[in-house]
Design a protein around this motif. Structure first.
Motif, short mmCIF file in Angstrom:
data_model
loop_
_atom_site.label_atom_id
_atom_site.label_comp_id
_atom_site.label_asym_id
_atom_site.label_seq_id
_atom_site.Cartn_x
_atom_site.Cartn_y
_atom_site.Cartn_z
N LEU A 187 45.57 38.50 46.82
CA LEU A 187 45.26 37.76 45.59
C LEU A 187 46.22 36.58 45.43
N LEU A 188 47.49 36.78 45.80
CA LEU A 188 48.47 35.70 45.76
C LEU A 188 48.08 34.56 46.70
N GLU A 189 47.41 34.91 47.79
CA GLU A 189 46.97 33.91 48.76
C GLU A 189 45.68 33.22 48.33
N GLY A 190 45.16 33.62 47.15
CA GLY A 190 43.97 32.97 46.61
C GLY A 190 42.66 33.46 47.18
N LYS A 191 42.67 34.61 47.82
CA LYS A 191 41.45 35.14 48.42
C LYS A 191 40.53 35.75 47.36
N SER A 192 39.24 35.60 47.56
CA SER A 192 38.25 36.15 46.63
C SER A 192 38.03 37.63 46.89
N VAL A 193 37.39 38.30 45.93
CA VAL A 193 37.11 39.73 46.07
C VAL A 193 36.26 39.99 47.31
N SER A 194 35.24 39.16 47.52
CA SER A 194 34.34 39.36 48.66
C SER A 194 35.08 39.16 49.99
N SER A 195 35.95 38.16 50.07
CA SER A 195 36.69 37.92 51.33
C SER A 195 37.69 39.03 51.59
N ILE A 196 38.28 39.58 50.52
CA ILE A 196 39.21 40.71 50.67
C ILE A 196 38.46 41.92 51.19
N ALA A 197 37.28 42.17 50.62
CA ALA A 197 36.47 43.31 51.06
C ALA A 197 36.09 43.17 52.52
N LYS A 198 35.70 41.96 52.91
CA LYS A 198 35.31 41.70 54.30
C LYS A 198 36.49 41.91 55.23
N GLU A 199 37.67 41.41 54.84
CA GLU A 199 38.86 41.53 55.69
C GLU A 199 39.31 42.98 55.83
N ARG A 200 39.14 43.75 54.76
CA ARG A 200 39.58 45.15 54.78
C ARG A 200 38.47 46.11 55.22
N VAL A 201 37.30 45.51 55.50
CA VAL A 201 36.13 46.26 55.98
C VAL A 201 35.77 47.39 55.00
N VAL A 202 35.64 47.01 53.73
CA VAL A 202 35.21 47.96 52.70
C VAL A 202 34.18 47.29 51.81
N GLU A 203 33.56 48.07 50.94
CA GLU A 203 32.58 47.52 50.01
C GLU A 203 33.29 46.71 48.92
N VAL A 204 32.58 45.72 48.39
CA VAL A 204 33.11 44.92 47.28
C VAL A 204 33.43 45.81 46.09
N SER A 205 32.60 46.82 45.87
CA SER A 205 32.81 47.74 44.74
C SER A 205 34.14 48.49 44.86
N THR A 206 34.56 48.73 46.11
CA THR A 206 35.85 49.42 46.34
C THR A 206 37.01 48.54 45.90
N ILE A 207 36.93 47.26 46.27
CA ILE A 207 37.99 46.31 45.87
C ILE A 207 38.01 46.15 44.35
#
Length: 242
Positions: A187-207
């Protein structure tokens, strides 16, 4: 009667003592003009004149002054404040009278925190006003303007609030999991919820669920508030540790 005479003698002695003044101003003609005006007053003695912060610091190691009339901007924007700090460390009894064009809040706090005894006067002041200010400072008759009091009070309140937030954050950090720490870093790096979910290979709902848990821990409503507090406290580095 004897006691009264003793007090009277002390007062006369004080009046006869000339106030030793150092002047630091990088504009040569202003320096000469100010020193000339001060030298004409029998109550004052110009003991040092300098065109830089470094020079006035050096001169104050060789001579003694009661008041230093100090320009802020000389060899750099804050040379006067730096010089005041150096002089105050060696001679805390010296009064620093800043001569400046600035009246912004940041300047006021920096100036008044640079030495134990500080005041300021604007460059647009007349020679008579500068002389009177020097005399008032020497005899402790200087009055802090309401604007200065408000600025200093505001800054100390901000520092107190920051201290409380830091204590709160330190206690809270023990409750933050490794996964949440990684989430905050993203979040400090300005990443969106969807990009975080994609990077962590989880569902958006999990994030989103992890974010909700974080918000509850921080007692905040938005992730922007968490990020703002972390940056305010300058503790971003904590989330980049292995």
């Amino acid at each position: 009667m004897w006691l009264f005479h003793g007090i009277e003698s002390c007062e006369v002695a004080e009046m006869e003592k000339r106030i030793r003044v150092g002047v630091a101003e990088d504009i040569e003609y202003l320096l000469k003009d100010i020193c000339k005006a001060l030298s004409k007053d029998e109550r004052l003695e110009v003991v040092a004149r300098a065109t830089s912060g470094r020079e006035i610091v050096r001169l104050m190691q060789e001579t003694e002054a009661d008041i230093i009339l100090m320009d802020i901007e000389m060899e750099n924007d804050s040379a006067g404040i730096w010089a005041a700090e150096q002089i105050a460390a060696e001679s805390p009894g010296v009064v620093i009278l800043f001569l400046t064009v600035h009246e912004e809040e940041d300047f006021i706090y920096q100036a008044f925190s640079s030495a134990p005894q500080v005041d300021y006067i604007v460059k647009s002041a007349s020679h008579e006003e500068i002389i009177q200010k020097i005399i008032d400072c020497y005899y402790g008759r200087n009055r802090i303007e309401p604007q200065i009091v408000r600025t200093i009070t505001k800054e100390f309140s901000r520092m107190k609030r920051k201290e409380q937030e830091m204590n709160y954050f330190i206690n809270l950090s023990f409750a933050i999991t490794t996964s949440e720490r990684e989430l905050i870093r993203m979040l400090l790096e300005g990443k969106s919820v969807s990009s975080i979910a994609k990077e962590r290979v989880v569902e958006v709902s999990t994030i989103k669920s992890q974010i909700n848990t974080l918000l509850k821990k921080f007692h905040m409503k938005r992730t922007k508030e968490i990020i703002a507090m972390i940056r305010e406290l300058s503790v971003e580095h904590i989330f980049y540790r292995d």
